[in-house]
Design a protein around this motif. Sequence first.
Motif, PDB file in Angstrom:
ATOM      1  N   LYS A 152      53.704  54.523  37.693  1.00  0.00           N
ATOM      2  CA  LYS A 152      52.579  55.081  36.941  1.00  0.00           C
ATOM      3  C   LYS A 152      53.029  55.790  35.674  1.00  0.00           C
ATOM      4  CE  LYS A 152      49.690  53.569  39.915  1.00  0.00           C
ATOM      5  NZ  LYS A 152      48.886  52.364  39.556  1.00  0.00           N
ATOM      6  N   ALA A 153      54.325  56.070  35.566  1.00  0.00           N
ATOM      7  CA  ALA A 153      54.857  56.709  34.363  1.00  0.00           C
ATOM      8  C   ALA A 153      56.353  56.443  34.289  1.00  0.00           C
ATOM      9  CB  ALA A 153      54.592  58.216  34.367  1.00  0.00           C
ATOM     10  N   ALA A 154      56.874  56.402  33.064  1.00  0.00           N
ATOM     11  CA  ALA A 154      58.298  56.164  32.856  1.00  0.00           C
ATOM     12  C   ALA A 154      58.777  57.003  31.675  1.00  0.00           C
ATOM     13  CB  ALA A 154      58.569  54.690  32.597  1.00  0.00           C
ATOM     14  N   VAL A 155      60.016  57.491  31.789  1.00  0.00           N
ATOM     15  CA  VAL A 155      60.664  58.194  30.677  1.00  0.00           C
ATOM     16  C   VAL A 155      62.022  57.546  30.466  1.00  0.00           C
ATOM     17  CG1 VAL A 155      61.507  60.385  29.771  1.00  0.00           C
ATOM     18  CG2 VAL A 155      59.495  60.351  31.280  1.00  0.00           C
ATOM     19  N   THR A 156      62.212  56.907  29.331  1.00  0.00           N
ATOM     20  CA  THR A 156      63.510  56.320  29.015  1.00  0.00           C
ATOM     21  C   THR A 156      64.257  57.277  28.095  1.00  0.00           C
ATOM     22  OG1 THR A 156      64.669  54.381  28.151  1.00  0.00           O
ATOM     23  CG2 THR A 156      62.589  54.946  27.083  1.00  0.00           C
ATOM     24  N   GLN A 157      65.461  57.645  28.500  1.00  0.00           N
ATOM     25  CA  GLN A 157      66.246  58.630  27.774  1.00  0.00           C
ATOM     26  C   GLN A 157      67.478  57.964  27.165  1.00  0.00           C
ATOM     27  OE1 GLN A 157      66.835  62.280  30.250  1.00  0.00           O
ATOM     28  NE2 GLN A 157      65.692  61.162  31.813  1.00  0.00           N
ATOM     29  N   GLN A 201      59.168  56.234  54.609  1.00  0.00           N
ATOM     30  CA  GLN A 201      59.426  57.497  55.301  1.00  0.00           C
ATOM     31  C   GLN A 201      58.151  58.287  55.546  1.00  0.00           C
ATOM     32  OE1 GLN A 201      62.629  57.513  56.434  1.00  0.00           O
ATOM     33  NE2 GLN A 201      62.456  55.584  55.288  1.00  0.00           N
ATOM     34  N   GLY A 202      57.066  57.946  54.834  1.00  0.00           N
ATOM     35  CA  GLY A 202      55.768  58.518  55.133  1.00  0.00           C
ATOM     36  C   GLY A 202      55.345  59.711  54.315  1.00  0.00           C
ATOM     37  N   TYR A 203      56.210  60.237  53.446  1.00  0.00           N
ATOM     38  CA  TYR A 203      55.833  61.424  52.683  1.00  0.00           C
ATOM     39  C   TYR A 203      55.786  61.175  51.164  1.00  0.00           C
ATOM     40  CZ  TYR A 203      60.982  61.830  52.642  1.00  0.00           C
ATOM     41  OH  TYR A 203      62.322  61.584  52.522  1.00  0.00           O
ATOM     42  N   VAL A 204      55.863  59.908  50.758  1.00  0.00           N
ATOM     43  CA  VAL A 204      55.795  59.557  49.338  1.00  0.00           C
ATOM     44  C   VAL A 204      54.442  58.928  49.040  1.00  0.00           C
ATOM     45  CG1 VAL A 204      56.712  58.033  47.546  1.00  0.00           C
ATOM     46  CG2 VAL A 204      58.281  59.277  49.053  1.00  0.00           C
ATOM     47  N   ASP A 205      53.797  59.400  47.972  1.00  0.00           N
ATOM     48  CA  ASP A 205      52.539  58.814  47.517  1.00  0.00           C
ATOM     49  C   ASP A 205      52.866  57.578  46.685  1.00  0.00           C
ATOM     50  OD1 ASP A 205      50.112  58.136  46.390  1.00  0.00           O
ATOM     51  OD2 ASP A 205      49.602  60.190  45.789  1.00  0.00           O
ATOM     52  N   GLU A 206      52.654  56.391  47.245  1.00  0.00           N
ATOM     53  CA  GLU A 206      53.046  55.166  46.551  1.00  0.00           C
ATOM     54  C   GLU A 206      52.217  54.897  45.305  1.00  0.00           C
ATOM     55  OE1 GLU A 206      52.187  51.472  48.696  1.00  0.00           O
ATOM     56  OE2 GLU A 206      51.204  52.726  50.208  1.00  0.00           O
ATOM     57  N   ASN A 207      51.157  55.656  45.093  1.00  0.00           N
ATOM     58  CA  ASN A 207      50.357  55.519  43.882  1.00  0.00           C
ATOM     59  C   ASN A 207      50.789  56.491  42.786  1.00  0.00           C
ATOM     60  OD1 ASN A 207      48.516  53.496  44.922  1.00  0.00           O
ATOM     61  ND2 ASN A 207      47.632  55.125  46.194  1.00  0.00           N
ATOM     62  N   ARG A 208      51.858  57.255  43.048  1.00  0.00           N
ATOM     63  CA  ARG A 208      52.353  58.222  42.064  1.00  0.00           C
ATOM     64  C   ARG A 208      53.870  58.101  41.970  1.00  0.00           C
ATOM     65  NH1 ARG A 208      50.314  64.069  43.227  1.00  0.00           N
ATOM     66  NH2 ARG A 208      50.906  64.344  41.047  1.00  0.00           N
ATOM     67  N   LEU A 209      54.318  56.946  41.495  1.00  0.00           N
ATOM     68  CA  LEU A 209      55.738  56.675  41.341  1.00  0.00           C
ATOM     69  C   LEU A 209      56.128  56.780  39.871  1.00  0.00           C
ATOM     70  CD1 LEU A 209      56.078  53.480  43.599  1.00  0.00           C
ATOM     71  CD2 LEU A 209      56.368  55.884  44.280  1.00  0.00           C
ATOM     72  N   GLY A 210      57.247  57.475  39.608  1.00  0.00           N
ATOM     73  CA  GLY A 210      57.785  57.553  38.258  1.00  0.00           C
ATOM     74  C   GLY A 210      59.211  57.045  38.233  1.00  0.00           C
ATOM     75  N   VAL A 211      59.686  56.652  37.057  1.00  0.00           N
ATOM     76  CA  VAL A 211      61.049  56.145  36.910  1.00  0.00           C
ATOM     77  C   VAL A 211      61.646  56.696  35.622  1.00  0.00           C
ATOM     78  CG1 VAL A 211      60.218  53.998  35.825  1.00  0.00           C
ATOM     79  CG2 VAL A 211      62.528  54.088  36.828  1.00  0.00           C
ATOM     80  N   THR A 212      62.935  57.054  35.675  1.00  0.00           N
ATOM     81  CA  THR A 212      63.612  57.565  34.493  1.00  0.00           C
ATOM     82  C   THR A 212      65.113  57.343  34.623  1.00  0.00           C
ATOM     83  OG1 THR A 212      63.806  59.485  33.009  1.00  0.00           O
ATOM     84  CG2 THR A 212      63.965  59.921  35.372  1.00  0.00           C
TER      85      THR A 212
END
Length: 347
Positions: A279-284, A248-259
Amino acid sequence: WNAHGLGSYNDNLWLVSAGGGDGENLTGEFDRSISDEAMSDMFASSPTRPTWSPDGETIYSLVSDSGSTQIHAISAINGDIRQVTSGDRRISAFDISPDGAWIAFISATPTSPGDLYVMASNGTDENRLTDINHEFLSGFNLVEPEEFRVPSQSDGTEIQGWIMKPVGFEVGKKYPLILEIHGGPHAMYSNALMHEFQLMAARGYVVLYTNPRGSSGYGEGFTRSTHAAWGETDMPDVMAAVDWAIEQGYVDENRLGVTGGSYGGYMTLWVIGHTARFKAAVTQRCVSNLYSFYGTSDIGFNFGEYQFDGKPWERREHFMKYSPITYVAEMKTPLLIVHSELDFRCP
C-alpha cells in the motif's frame, strides 16, 4: 583477497612469502568470505583486517555467517580454521595482546550498539568490560527480533529472516508491516542494532527483514545467484517472508509497506513494479536505471559490466530488462523517493 572483485565471490585469505613467490590460498575450501559483511546503521563498517598472532602461526579474521560475524583463527601452517567466538551477535573489531594470550573485541547485538569484551585467545574466559549505553538505553523499549526460516517461493531455497513485533504488542490485534530490504547487493542483515528498525517498531509497525539470495554469509553459490538477474532471483525470497509473516496472524495484510536503501532501494522499485500488494513504498538512495548507472558511481565504472556480463551498449535489452524504470507503468503503489544530491554511490 578476491580474484574477481566486486563482492559476489568469496574473499579468500592468501599467504605469500615476504620475499615474493607464489601465493597459497589458505581458505579456498572454506565457503565463506574472510570479511565482515554485516549491516548496521549504527556505524559504517569494520576496521579490523586479518591479524597475525605474535608467534606467527595463526591469522585471526572476522567471518560473517548466517546473520552473525565471529572471530576465526586460521592456521598459517595448514589452513585449518577454528571459530573462536559464538552467539547471535556482530563482532566488529578486535585486537590481540602482545603475548598472544588475550583478544579484545567489540560485540553488538540487536539491542546493543556494542561494548568492549576480552577473552582468552582460545575463546574461553569471555568477560564484558563495558556497558556504556546502559543509562541511555534504559529509557527505551527495544524490541528483540525473532529469527525464522522460510522456503523461497521459487525453488524452496531456505531463507533466513527476522521479525520484530511493535512496542506494546497485543495478542489478537493486527498491525501494519514494513518489509525492509538491504543494500549491497552482497551484504547481510545481522544480529546487530538497527536504529531504523527499532524506530519503526516503536511507531507501531511490524518490521520484517531477510537475507535473500544475493546476500553474503550463506556460501558463494547463494551470493552469486543474483548475478545478471537482480530482482528476478531474490524477489521470491522476500515475498515468501511476507507470506510467512501474514500467516502468524498479527499482520494486517491490507497495510503492507516496503522500503530499502541503495540496492534495497532498487529492490523496492522492482517489487512494486511486479506486484500491487503493498500500500506504500519508500525507495531510499535507489538505482532505477542500470544503463545510466553504468560509469557514474564511485563503486567503479565496471561494476555494471561485472554484474550484468557486458557493457550497456552491448547488452541494452538485458540492462533495461533489469532496470526498474522499465516497469514504471506497472507501478500502482504510492511511492516516496528519498535521495541526496551528493550521493556518489547511487547518483
